[in-house]
Design an enzyme around this catalytic site. Structure first.
Site, PDB file in Angstrom:
ATOM      1  N   LYS A 111      -1.410   8.240   2.134  1.00 26.60           N
ATOM      2  CA  LYS A 111      -0.090   7.623   1.966  1.00 26.60           C
ATOM      3  C   LYS A 111       0.656   7.480   3.291  1.00 26.60           C
ATOM      4  CE  LYS A 111       0.867   8.185  -2.848  1.00 26.60           C
ATOM      5  NZ  LYS A 111       1.753   8.615  -3.912  1.00 26.60           N
ATOM      6  N   LYS A 194      -8.353   3.807  -5.695  1.00 27.87           N
ATOM      7  CA  LYS A 194      -7.860   4.046  -7.058  1.00 27.87           C
ATOM      8  C   LYS A 194      -6.742   3.058  -7.410  1.00 27.87           C
ATOM      9  CE  LYS A 194      -4.040   7.249  -6.803  1.00 27.87           C
ATOM     10  NZ  LYS A 194      -3.185   7.978  -7.679  1.00 27.87           N
ATOM     11  N   LYS A 197       0.313   2.529  -8.341  1.00 28.92           N
ATOM     12  CA  LYS A 197       1.575   1.782  -8.458  1.00 28.92           C
ATOM     13  C   LYS A 197       1.982   1.184  -7.126  1.00 28.92           C
ATOM     14  CE  LYS A 197       3.587   5.251 -11.447  1.00 28.92           C
ATOM     15  NZ  LYS A 197       3.186   6.424 -10.637  1.00 28.92           N
TER      16      LYS A 197
END
Ligand code: AQP
Length: 332
Positions: A111, A194, A197
């Site tokens: 991230k 994966k 969102k």
């Protein structure tokens, strides 16, 4: 009865990965455990969230949970920021966890990307807050998708170190519950990532709010190879796109990937994708209708969340009082 804690970030619309990897399993577990389900808004703000959107996403995630079959009468549903014990215990765990443990967390690396210096401190300390979410209730089991396995191992390490440092079996050593045919739903655009969102590509995920045409279009455009489906599982090796779609079909139809191949082996994606689209629309439309119905009565959803937060505080506060005592904080 053993206790479950699990959460979802209200960072946007729920997607098929959240549903198949987590929420659907919550529904299956709710009769056998005491369950605490949380919209983890403190986690959400580890990256920027528009305030109005955060508030409405939090309500919508609660509505989607209920629409998916989580019973608000028998389970606790609430948002994390209304129970201050989470943040308090997270600070304590910031002082228990070691930097070296957090340095190993792959989600932070994914991230934060290349520019780590610009990531928030919260994003780095995220796993400590997740451990606090679970242990503020002394939960024993945590149903999650495969991607959360490493964070749960850290939660176990924190519990063990706290128990060791303060000389007692204060915290349980939690067990992850990772099950179902879709523990890791992958992006429709890239079978090695994966479904998420925060992926910039809308075509990469099926949102729980997508309409019939959008679901069909996303599945039709899902990236796969050109070969027909194999008849045996071994034939899916090295075919991430195909393997992902077969897994999704299996999860939605409550069968196994092997059974899906028995039915579709030898057929091309021209046959398989429309069948998958029909199945997804059939399964998701009921949840969508119910979510819309609930969102038309936001006060009702807010009342459920308010009651949930009261019940959650009533469980967490005595546990925190015990922890403060163990640590040596003066409580007058
Ligand atoms: N692709 C997935 N397949 C299976 N399970 C998944 N989960 C998430 N993605 C998949 C599971 O859903 C639960 C809630 O996840 P989350 O919202 O707390 O955070 P996340 O794992 O970071 O999900 P996203 O969609 O990737 O959110 P963003 O993009 O905001 O970070 C968890 O149990 C998770 O395992």
């Amino acid at each position: 009865m053993q206790r479950i804690f699990s959460g979802v970030q209200p960072t946007g619309n729920l997607h098929l990965g959240n549903y198949l990897g987590a929420i659907r399993n919550w529904v299956r577990l709710q009769n056998d455990y005491e369950c605490i389900f949380c919209m983890v808004d403190l986690h959400a703000i580890t990256v920027w969230q528009d305030p109005a959107e955060l508030r409405s996403n939090t309500r919508e995630v609660a509505a989607a949970m209920i629409a998916s079959g989580v019973d608000p009468e028998t389970n606790i549903i609430f948002n994390q920021s209304q129970v201050p014990q989470h943040a308090e215990l997270a600070w304590i765990f910031n002082c228990v966890a070691r930097l070296g443990w957090l340095d190993r967390m792959t989600q932070f690396k994914d991230k934060a990307g290349k520019d780590k210096a610009r990531a928030s401190v919260g994003l780095y300390a995220y796993p400590n807050l997740m451990a606090a979410d679970i242990l503020a209730y002394k939960a024993t089991h945590v149903p999650v998708g495969e991607d959360q396995k490493q964070h749960l191992e850290l939660c176990r390490d924190i519990a063990q170190k706290f128990n060791h440092d303060y000389g007692e079996e204060v915290f349980p050593i939690v067990e992850p519950l990772i099950f179902g045919e879709a523990t890791r739903v992958m992006s429709l655009r890239d079978g090695s990532k994966k479904m998420s969102k925060s992926d910039v590509s809308h075509a990469s995920r099926i949102n729980m709010t997508d309409d019939v045409d959008t679901i069909a279009k996303k599945i039709r455009k899902a990236r796969t190879d050109a070969e027909p489906l194999p008849t045996e599982m071994v034939g899916l090796k090295g075919r991430p796109g195909a393997s992902n779609l077969v897994g999704i079909y299996a999860a939605l139809s409550d069968t196994t990937s092997a059974q899906v191949l028995t039915e579709f082996g030898g057929k091309g994606f021209g046959d398989f994708k429309p069948a998958l689209a029909d199945l997804a629309v059939d399964k998701l439309s009921q949840i969508q209708d119910e979510t819309r119905r609930l969102m038309a009565a936001p006060d009702h959803v807010d009342a459920i969340i308010k009651t949930g937060a009261q019940k959650a505080r009533a469980i967490a506060e005595p546990i925190l009082r015990e922890i403060r005592e163990k640590i040596g904080f003066l409580q007058t």
